[in-house]
Design an enzyme around this catalytic site. Sequence first.
Site, PDB file in Angstrom:
ATOM      1  N   GLU A  66      95.294 -50.025  74.337  1.00 18.54           N
ATOM      2  CA  GLU A  66      96.461 -50.754  73.833  1.00 18.54           C
ATOM      3  C   GLU A  66      97.299 -51.370  74.945  1.00 18.54           C
ATOM      4  O   GLU A  66      97.822 -52.485  74.807  1.00 18.54           O
ATOM      5  CB  GLU A  66      97.310 -49.822  72.965  1.00 18.54           C
ATOM      6  CG  GLU A  66      96.693 -49.493  71.615  1.00 18.54           C
ATOM      7  CD  GLU A  66      95.602 -48.445  71.672  1.00 18.54           C
ATOM      8  OE1 GLU A  66      94.893 -48.260  70.662  1.00 18.54           O
ATOM      9  OE2 GLU A  66      95.449 -47.799  72.750  1.00 18.54           O
TER      10      GLU A  66
ATOM     11  N   HIS B  19      98.517 -41.978  60.900  1.00 21.26           N
ATOM     12  CA  HIS B  19      98.315 -43.262  60.225  1.00 21.26           C
ATOM     13  C   HIS B  19      99.493 -43.591  59.322  1.00 21.26           C
ATOM     14  O   HIS B  19      99.368 -44.434  58.423  1.00 21.26           O
ATOM     15  CB  HIS B  19      97.018 -43.261  59.410  1.00 21.26           C
ATOM     16  CG  HIS B  19      95.785 -43.180  60.246  1.00 21.26           C
ATOM     17  ND1 HIS B  19      95.312 -41.991  60.748  1.00 21.26           N
ATOM     18  CD2 HIS B  19      94.944 -44.147  60.703  1.00 21.26           C
ATOM     19  CE1 HIS B  19      94.224 -42.226  61.461  1.00 21.26           C
ATOM     20  NE2 HIS B  19      93.973 -43.522  61.453  1.00 21.26           N
TER      21      HIS B  19
END
Length: 703
Positions: free
Chosen positions: A434, A504
Amino acid sequence: MATTTHLQQASKLSSELVIGAYRAMYLSRKLDDKEIQLKRQNRVYFQINGVGHEALNLAAALHLRPGYDWFYPYYRDRALCLQLGLTPLDMLLQSVGAKDEPQSGGRQMPSHWSSRALHIVSQSSPTGTQALQAVGAAEASLYFSLVREAAELASSFHTDEVVYLSVGEGATSEGEFWESLNAAAARQLPLFIVVEDNGYAISVPADVQTAGGNISRLVKNFPHLLSLECDGTNFPEAYEAAGRAVEHVRGRHGPALLHGHVIRPYSHSLSDDERLYKSEERRQEEARRDPLPQMRQCLLAARLLTEKDLRALENDVEQEVRQAADQALAAELPTPESVMPYLYSPTVDPTSERFDQPPKFHGDPKTMVDLINVCLRDEMRRDPRVVVFGEDVADCSHEDELPKVKGKGGVFKATHSLQRHFGSARCFNAQLAEASIVGRAMGMATRGLKPVVEIQFFDYIWPAMMQIRDELSTLRWRSYNGFACPVVIRAPIGGYLAGGAIYHSQSGESIFAHLPGLRVVMPSTALDANGLLRTAIRSDDPVLFLEPKHLYRQTHNRSPYPGTDFMIPLGKAKLVREGDDLSIITYGSLVVRSVQAAKQLEQEGIQVEILDLRSLQPYDWDLISASVKKTNRVLVLHEDCISFGYGGEIAARIADELFEWLDAPVRRLAAKDVFVPYHPVLEDAVLPQPRDSVRAAQELAAY
């Protein structure tokens, strides 16, 4: 023997080059000495030196082209930047923090180099963070060579340009350094990396920092990477090695890494005392390798200059430094009023009427994820500089297999078919890293591209936090508008998934809304997602575009296609429902839940007004204020944990500025201060539900 070898190597170089190199090295040293003197006199506030690195700096700079190549140096690159074209006055103005110092307007520490004209991209203090940005700048070179329409719009592009990156050996311990090597080698980018190894990362020696004590041993097997090692205190040897590296990169044979062994005979900075951790014997050994006296002796031995000539040259340099110091010390100081400009673009205002363009509907209603996809397609078609990348965003990394598969296009299909329509240069998969995604996007944007990158789940954005907080959000401000990086970061966010669990279902928008220089957006409908994303892409600021994934395919928020020019200004909330008794201020997945609660409350005679903020930074204070003055009661509602959440800022400002209009305390409702669990029963207990809003509204109405 070393002196003889040095002399033989120097004889291969022109006298003009060697003498000029010595002068630049001596100038760099005298500037360091002058800054140290001024710091000890309390006339400057910080000093960090490039002493011992001068020969390697000059060796690299003499093979590179200012304003043609691109540069991501680090704080010991004084000699390199002088050779490229920064002046002693530029550097000393930064030391005193002068109002008109050209690198940062008094905002950055000394030795944080920056020049738009010379292509020296503004440097920050975190070590190694520029590595990924340099990779992005090199990717822009590759992109312009593949997408000619974009190259024609570039402010500067040359087919043989080189991107220079330098780091100290300590920074090679950073994960981002290894991410940059992996990406540069994988894509065979035109990146020239110089590792300036002075043996110490402040007090930590290289054998503690690096396995085996030598970074060259660790990188030699990277595919497509030319790895060279040299004595960086020996100018002719370093010059030859740098020449080989730059030739390799200019010839488009892939990246090159030059590992130069240098010294650091002064302490790390004036905040450090190397005598606390370096023995006297080691310090004397370093002094014997000092590149400046080595070079001086070489000039005398080769009879390129006499002792008298050298003293004249040195006196001239010392006079130049004194004059620059006098000018810098007499320079006007910055004013308090100068601190705010250039957090955001001074020319492109995404909150303005220019970005208020109405929809022109046609077609059947589409979901949020569909209209995000359509917006990306529209913008890629409109502007060849728009490039999309991230984890799994392409249809298929192997182009030869594209005809055989349906294509991935993101885990939520938001980027589906973009690769098929626009090619693999414009939509491609990034490594699972990322920080690399954001850092590389930043380098591309600095070169004039418009990267729209995807972080697959907001829950995994945290490895990129250094790039977002210390680099992306600060670049324009710290360079005094010299550089900009209008990156759009898309990230699915939030819960209400039934099974998303801890990793999530995260929210955390307040952390990013806290960062000056970064725009933060969170739509709640398909139409708003389309219009706000288009605004984000066409703006000139970095934008974090948060997409509540629970809303991606809901039917209640669908919309027909609004056309290619539909935009919504940032900072403009939407009045979802009018009411007189109570205002609910919310955003994201809580908007529809607020509507559900309002319908139930209406049966009890409580008329609720609902505001969807849509844009969290900036936010629409005017509409908030008008609503609170109308209803006199307010509930601030958000999905993230209640403590230190985004709603706390809104509630505090209402209490501070609208107290006289309130008939009840400002109430907040949000998730419990715990992580989102896996089982739906537990998730429902953590996240705010319509029944919770009903209860809070009833209590407020009865106050």
